[in-house]
Design an enzyme around this catalytic site. Structure first.
Site, short mmCIF file in Angstrom:
data_model
loop_
_atom_site.label_atom_id
_atom_site.label_comp_id
_atom_site.label_asym_id
_atom_site.label_seq_id
_atom_site.Cartn_x
_atom_site.Cartn_y
_atom_site.Cartn_z
N LYS A 1 49.08 -19.35 -5.18
CA LYS A 1 49.73 -19.65 -6.47
C LYS A 1 48.70 -19.86 -7.59
O LYS A 1 47.50 -20.04 -7.34
CB LYS A 1 50.62 -20.89 -6.29
CG LYS A 1 51.81 -20.67 -5.34
CD LYS A 1 52.70 -21.91 -5.28
CE LYS A 1 53.91 -21.68 -4.39
NZ LYS A 1 54.81 -22.88 -4.36
N TYR B 1 62.25 -16.42 -6.85
CA TYR B 1 62.71 -17.77 -6.50
C TYR B 1 64.21 -17.98 -6.83
O TYR B 1 64.64 -19.12 -7.02
CB TYR B 1 61.86 -18.82 -7.21
CG TYR B 1 60.59 -19.20 -6.47
CD1 TYR B 1 60.62 -19.69 -5.16
CD2 TYR B 1 59.34 -19.10 -7.08
CE1 TYR B 1 59.46 -20.06 -4.49
CE2 TYR B 1 58.17 -19.47 -6.41
CZ TYR B 1 58.24 -19.95 -5.11
OH TYR B 1 57.09 -20.32 -4.44
N PHE C 1 64.00 -28.09 -10.91
CA PHE C 1 62.63 -27.69 -11.18
C PHE C 1 62.48 -26.17 -11.36
O PHE C 1 61.37 -25.67 -11.51
CB PHE C 1 61.70 -28.18 -10.07
CG PHE C 1 62.10 -27.74 -8.67
CD1 PHE C 1 61.81 -26.46 -8.22
CD2 PHE C 1 62.77 -28.60 -7.82
CE1 PHE C 1 62.18 -26.04 -6.95
CE2 PHE C 1 63.14 -28.19 -6.54
CZ PHE C 1 62.85 -26.91 -6.11
N ARG D 1 53.27 -21.57 7.93
CA ARG D 1 53.79 -22.81 7.33
C ARG D 1 53.05 -24.03 7.87
O ARG D 1 52.87 -25.02 7.17
CB ARG D 1 55.31 -22.90 7.52
CG ARG D 1 56.03 -21.82 6.69
CD ARG D 1 57.53 -21.93 6.75
NE ARG D 1 58.06 -23.11 6.09
CZ ARG D 1 58.36 -23.19 4.78
NH1 ARG D 1 58.12 -22.17 3.98
NH2 ARG D 1 58.87 -24.29 4.29
N THR E 1 55.45 -29.32 1.71
CA THR E 1 55.61 -28.94 0.30
C THR E 1 54.88 -29.90 -0.63
O THR E 1 54.18 -29.49 -1.55
CB THR E 1 57.11 -28.90 -0.06
OG1 THR E 1 57.80 -28.11 0.90
CG2 THR E 1 57.31 -28.33 -1.46
N ARG F 1 47.60 -27.40 1.75
CA ARG F 1 48.14 -28.26 0.69
C ARG F 1 47.46 -29.63 0.68
O ARG F 1 47.25 -30.21 -0.38
CB ARG F 1 49.66 -28.35 0.80
CG ARG F 1 50.34 -27.06 0.27
CD ARG F 1 51.77 -26.96 0.69
NE ARG F 1 52.50 -25.91 -0.02
CZ ARG F 1 53.70 -25.47 0.35
NH1 ARG F 1 54.30 -26.00 1.40
NH2 ARG F 1 54.29 -24.51 -0.34
N ASN G 1 51.43 -26.41 -5.75
CA ASN G 1 51.02 -26.69 -4.38
C ASN G 1 50.34 -25.51 -3.68
O ASN G 1 50.40 -25.37 -2.46
CB ASN G 1 52.21 -27.23 -3.58
CG ASN G 1 53.35 -26.26 -3.52
OD1 ASN G 1 53.27 -25.16 -4.06
ND2 ASN G 1 54.43 -26.64 -2.85
N HIS H 1 52.62 -20.25 -1.20
CA HIS H 1 54.00 -20.03 -0.77
C HIS H 1 53.97 -19.32 0.57
O HIS H 1 53.11 -18.46 0.80
CB HIS H 1 54.77 -19.15 -1.76
CG HIS H 1 56.01 -18.55 -1.17
ND1 HIS H 1 57.20 -19.22 -1.14
CD2 HIS H 1 56.21 -17.38 -0.51
CE1 HIS H 1 58.11 -18.45 -0.50
NE2 HIS H 1 57.53 -17.34 -0.12
N GLU I 1 61.14 -10.73 1.05
CA GLU I 1 60.00 -11.08 0.19
C GLU I 1 58.87 -10.06 0.31
O GLU I 1 58.23 -9.71 -0.69
CB GLU I 1 59.51 -12.49 0.54
CG GLU I 1 60.51 -13.57 0.12
CD GLU I 1 60.09 -14.97 0.51
OE1 GLU I 1 60.87 -15.91 0.24
OE2 GLU I 1 58.99 -15.16 1.07
P1 ATP Z 1 57.42 -22.26 -0.86
O1 ATP Z 1 58.82 -21.74 -0.85
O2 ATP Z 1 56.72 -22.11 -2.21
O3 ATP Z 1 56.61 -21.76 0.29
P2 ATP Z 1 58.37 -24.67 0.35
O4 ATP Z 1 59.19 -23.76 1.20
O5 ATP Z 1 57.48 -25.64 1.02
O6 ATP Z 1 57.46 -23.84 -0.64
P3 ATP Z 1 60.71 -25.04 -1.33
O7 ATP Z 1 61.65 -26.15 -1.09
O8 ATP Z 1 61.09 -23.65 -0.91
O9 ATP Z 1 59.29 -25.45 -0.67
O10 ATP Z 1 60.35 -25.05 -2.88
C1 ATP Z 1 59.78 -23.91 -3.49
C2 ATP Z 1 58.71 -24.35 -4.44
O11 ATP Z 1 59.31 -25.04 -5.54
C3 ATP Z 1 57.69 -25.37 -3.89
O12 ATP Z 1 56.64 -24.77 -3.16
C4 ATP Z 1 57.18 -26.00 -5.16
O13 ATP Z 1 56.22 -25.16 -5.81
C5 ATP Z 1 58.44 -26.07 -6.01
N1 ATP Z 1 59.10 -27.35 -5.84
C6 ATP Z 1 59.80 -27.80 -4.77
N2 ATP Z 1 60.26 -29.04 -4.95
C7 ATP Z 1 59.84 -29.42 -6.19
C8 ATP Z 1 59.98 -30.61 -6.98
N3 ATP Z 1 60.65 -31.65 -6.52
N4 ATP Z 1 59.41 -30.62 -8.20
C9 ATP Z 1 58.71 -29.54 -8.67
N5 ATP Z 1 58.56 -28.40 -7.99
C10 ATP Z 1 59.10 -28.33 -6.76
MG MG Z 2 60.39 -22.16 0.41
#
Ligand code: ATP
Ligand code: MG
Length: 137
Positions: free
Chosen positions: A9, A49, A57, A85, A91, A102, A112, A115, A126
């Site tokens: 990212k 997304y 968010f 993962r 996350t 992370r 973070n 992805h 994807e």
């Molecule tokens: P990713 O999908 O990016 O691999 P993830 O699966 O761990 O991450 P998701 O729940 O899918 O987490 O959320 C997607 C992305 O949205 C997160 O990686 C983060 O960048 C952002 N995100 C998630 N929760 C929050 C939050 N509470 N505030 C701000 N951004 C958030």
């Molecule tokens: Mg995710």
């Protein structure tokens, strides 16, 4: 053998961490079978997304993903989705296990660093969003 879509990212590309993050993947036995650096538009980030469109968010996330270039890549290996993962960590970096990407590099729950696809179905969608079959070797 399984494949997953990974994104390094903007917070990480900006800090020149692509090589350090790729070393974590390779050390875990994941092979980078496709990779390119691109600058997403906010609209392209929004499509990627879309599953989070109703989350509070979402707008911030799309702005962030379009703020600087990202490195999109396909990782291959036995159980690649789960393994990736695991290497990424939770996350929220505050909850991420020591040694994970992370834990070491992420700046916040939003910024973070990486992805990773979360299931075989999402991985297929994807990967197809960014790469053609010919680009994965
Ligand atoms: P990713 O999908 O990016 O691999 P993830 O699966 O761990 O991450 P998701 O729940 O899918 O987490 O959320 C997607 C992305 O949205 C997160 O990686 C983060 O960048 C952002 N995100 C998630 N929760 C929050 C939050 N509470 N505030 C701000 N951004 C958030
Ligand atoms: Mg995710």
């Amino acid at each position: 053998v399984e494949r997953t879509l990974s994104i390094i990212k903007p917070d990480a590309t900006k800090r020149n961490l692509t090589g350090k993050i790729n070393a974590k993947f390779e050390d875990a036995g994941l092979r980078i079978v496709a990779q390119k650096r691109i600058h997403l538009t906010k609209a392209q980030a929004g499509v990627f997304y879309a599953v989070h469109a109703e989350r509070p968010f979402y707008d911030e996330l799309c702005e962030f993903m379009a703020s600087e270039p990202v490195v999109v890549q396909v990782l291959e290996g036995e159980g690649a989705i789960a393994k990736n993962r695991e290497v990424m960590g939770a996350t929220n970096p505050a909850d991420a296990a020591p040694g994970t990407i992370r834990a070491e590099f992420a700046e916040s729950v939003g910024e973070n660093s990486v992805h990773g696809s979360d299931a075989p179905e999402t991985a297929a969608v994807e990967i197809a969003y960014f790469f053609s079959g010919l680009e994965m070797v």
